[in-house]
Enzyme design. Structure first.
Site, PDB file in Angstrom:
ATOM      1  N   TYR A 191      -9.993 -32.016 -65.666  1.00 56.73           N
ATOM      2  CA  TYR A 191      -9.706 -33.093 -66.605  1.00 56.73           C
ATOM      3  C   TYR A 191     -10.589 -34.244 -66.144  1.00 56.73           C
ATOM      4  O   TYR A 191     -10.513 -34.659 -64.988  1.00 56.73           O
ATOM      5  CB  TYR A 191      -8.251 -33.539 -66.568  1.00 56.73           C
ATOM      6  CG  TYR A 191      -7.230 -32.437 -66.647  1.00 56.73           C
ATOM      7  CD1 TYR A 191      -7.378 -31.374 -67.535  1.00 56.73           C
ATOM      8  CD2 TYR A 191      -6.098 -32.470 -65.839  1.00 56.73           C
ATOM      9  CE1 TYR A 191      -6.429 -30.384 -67.608  1.00 56.73           C
ATOM     10  CE2 TYR A 191      -5.141 -31.479 -65.917  1.00 56.73           C
ATOM     11  CZ  TYR A 191      -5.305 -30.436 -66.793  1.00 56.73           C
ATOM     12  OH  TYR A 191      -4.362 -29.451 -66.864  1.00 56.73           O
TER      13      TYR A 191
ATOM     14  N   CYS B   4      -8.891 -37.091 -64.207  1.00 57.66           N
ATOM     15  CA  CYS B   4      -8.066 -36.771 -63.040  1.00 57.66           C
ATOM     16  C   CYS B   4      -8.779 -37.259 -61.784  1.00 57.66           C
ATOM     17  O   CYS B   4      -9.948 -36.946 -61.555  1.00 57.66           O
ATOM     18  CB  CYS B   4      -7.855 -35.268 -62.974  1.00 57.66           C
ATOM     19  SG  CYS B   4      -7.259 -34.674 -61.383  1.00 57.66           S
TER      20      CYS B   4
ATOM     21  N   PHE C  56      -8.523 -36.362 -58.710  1.00 57.98           N
ATOM     22  CA  PHE C  56      -8.949 -35.270 -57.833  1.00 57.98           C
ATOM     23  C   PHE C  56     -10.218 -34.605 -58.363  1.00 57.98           C
ATOM     24  O   PHE C  56     -11.099 -34.225 -57.586  1.00 57.98           O
ATOM     25  CB  PHE C  56      -7.818 -34.249 -57.688  1.00 57.98           C
ATOM     26  CG  PHE C  56      -6.601 -34.793 -57.005  1.00 57.98           C
ATOM     27  CD1 PHE C  56      -6.633 -35.136 -55.667  1.00 57.98           C
ATOM     28  CD2 PHE C  56      -5.424 -34.981 -57.699  1.00 57.98           C
ATOM     29  CE1 PHE C  56      -5.514 -35.653 -55.029  1.00 57.98           C
ATOM     30  CE2 PHE C  56      -4.298 -35.485 -57.078  1.00 57.98           C
ATOM     31  CZ  PHE C  56      -4.336 -35.832 -55.736  1.00 57.98           C
ATOM     32  N   CYS C  57     -10.314 -34.462 -59.675  1.00 53.58           N
ATOM     33  CA  CYS C  57     -11.537 -33.920 -60.270  1.00 53.58           C
ATOM     34  C   CYS C  57     -12.696 -34.899 -60.093  1.00 53.58           C
ATOM     35  O   CYS C  57     -13.836 -34.494 -59.838  1.00 53.58           O
ATOM     36  CB  CYS C  57     -11.321 -33.634 -61.746  1.00 53.58           C
ATOM     37  SG  CYS C  57      -9.996 -32.441 -62.079  1.00 53.58           S
TER      38      CYS C  57
END
Length: 352
Positions: free
Chosen positions: A84, A87, A89-90
């Site tokens: 995503y 996001c 973390f992404c």
């Protein structure tokens, strides 16, 4: 990145930190996306993704985006990132790959249906598929970063062997839910000679690992409570999704207004869960200034003259707020701007 997303840096004659970038939204802290059935699927999926930590689904359905860069060691390693976009973390993984000049493709995952990752029993993002002759799936942002960094530094082991050094361990949360953890995910799997080359002294490695963990365990949990702090801020987020997305009239109205209300209340639960102050901005300001203090006045980055993995993690988390009120306030009320600008510049130089 779009020039509008950098307006906060360039304008001196306009009211400070009040410009909005048209191409940013934000996600919550951590977790996977999900969706329910029936007519409420859109709102429930978006609310869980945004409030529970999977991120917003950017409506553009562009499936793949290719990043050209220098070749990887060992030749023909192909990377595909399932994500995503907003996001944190992404975003961490993209910051790492971009800084190291690694080519990769992106598949944007729908957090409601997640059909793009139906091949995987691991139902969170990011997922990185690496193909160096045979496909290999890497899960968890910090494992992805540590494994690929080890691969770039060490020539002794294949990527498959390196990934085996990060075994998932099943644990049970306080709520009784089974989850997988990676106890050694902040370690690079290097021999003594390689370790000395990356970390001249032990303290450098200890510091990097400490702040990578801090970004995952604390900083990322400050995003949602801040970007959904007020009904107006929550509405601004969903207004962006509807404007950029491919929604019908009814769906768009429902997602914008009902979704904003849902996320406003979810952010309050997150605030309580993480024991934040009544004014959640103060927690964000304190965290950011704590990071700046750790970097210090005599280093460009925590890594010295170049970013290390902690720099890339913190930058990746913070940039998901770009163009939004929380980001503007952070730039105005903290000391993060010089470091943040240096991070942007060094990553952009690699891209050029």
């Amino acid at each position: 990145m779009a020039a509008a997303g950098r307006a906060w840096r360039a304008v001196a004659l306009m009211p400070p930190w009040r410009l909005r970038a048209p191409c940013r939204a934000y996600s919550a802290a951590a977790g996977g996306a999900g969706g329910g059935g029936g007519g409420g699927r859109l709102l429930l999926g978006a609310a869980f993704a945004l409030g529970g930590g999977a991120g917003l689904y950017l409506a553009a359905q562009q499936r793949l985006r290719e990043h050209s860069a220098a070749e990887l060691p060992a030749g023909n390693l192909q990377l595909t990132l399932y994500q995503y976009k907003t996001c944190p973390f992404c975003s961490k993984v993209r910051a790492f790959l971009d800084y190291h000049g690694l080519p990769y493709e992106i598949v944007e995952v729908n957090p409601i249906m997640r059909k793009e990752i139906k091949f995987s029993t691991y139902r969170k993002v990011p997922i990185l598929l690496a193909n160096a002759g045979s496909p290999l799936q890497l899960n968890d942002s910090s494992v992805i970063i540590s494994a690929i960094k080890t691969y770039l530094v060490s020539k002794r082991n294949s990527l498959e062997e390196i990934v085996s050094f990060y075994p998932p361990m099943k644990t049970v949360t306080e709520q009784g839910k089974e989850v997988f953890e990676y106890g050694n995910k902040y370690w690079l799997m290097l021999d003594e000679k390689e370790t000395k080359r990356v970390y001249p002294v032990k303290e450098v490695r200890v510091e990097e690992m400490k702040w990578r963990k801090w970004a995952d365990d604390w900083l990322v949990h400050l995003i949602s409570p801040n970007v959904y702090r007020t009904p107006r801020e929550a509405l601004a987020s969903f207004d962006y999704i509807v404007r950029e997305g491919k929604f019908g009239t009814v769906e768009g109205f429902f997602a914008k207004y009902m979704g904003a209300v849902a996320m406003f209340f979810i952010s309050k639960r997150l605030k309580k869960r993480h024991h934040l102050q009544d004014n959640v901005r103060e927690d964000l300001y304190e965290a950011v200034n704590e990071w700046v203090k750790a970097v210090g006045k005599h280093r460009l980055f925590m890594g010295g003259n170049q970013p290390n993995l902690a720099d890339l993690a913190v930058y990746g988390v913070l940039r998901v707020m770009e163009g939004l009120e929380a980001f503007d306030d952070m730039m105005l009320h903290t000391k993060i701007q010089p470091w943040y600008q240096r991070m942007e510049e060094v990553i952009q130089k690699v891209a050029v």
